[in-house]
Design a protein around this motif. Sequence first.
Motif: not given
Length: 110
Positions: A22, A25, A30, A34-35, A38, A46
């Motif tokens: 994370p 990336p 990916s 993750c964004q 988050n 992960s």
Amino acid sequence: MSEIIKSVIDSADVVLFMKGVPAAPQCGFSMQVCQILNHVGVEFNSIDVLADGAIREGIKAYSQWPTIPQLYVKGEFIGGCDITREMFQSGELVALFDKAGIPHKATAKA
């Protein structure tokens, strides 16, 4: 290999098989997932598929889905980047977390 993958998926409510980690990336898809996770404020585990070729190929066979990243919620395969992004934009992703009882912070769509 499928038993190892299943145990990883079962180890947390939200699991992301991704390229990289994370904080760093290794592909744009990916990074997008993750964004999103988050932004929603959900905790997730992960797995860096680049660190282990057997996991990288094994997760594709396990899910019968050819691409990475792959998102799992409560053991259920949700999809890759496009599906996760569409679910986020429509509000379905937050609704899924609500239904699954997974804590998060954001309730607004993108």
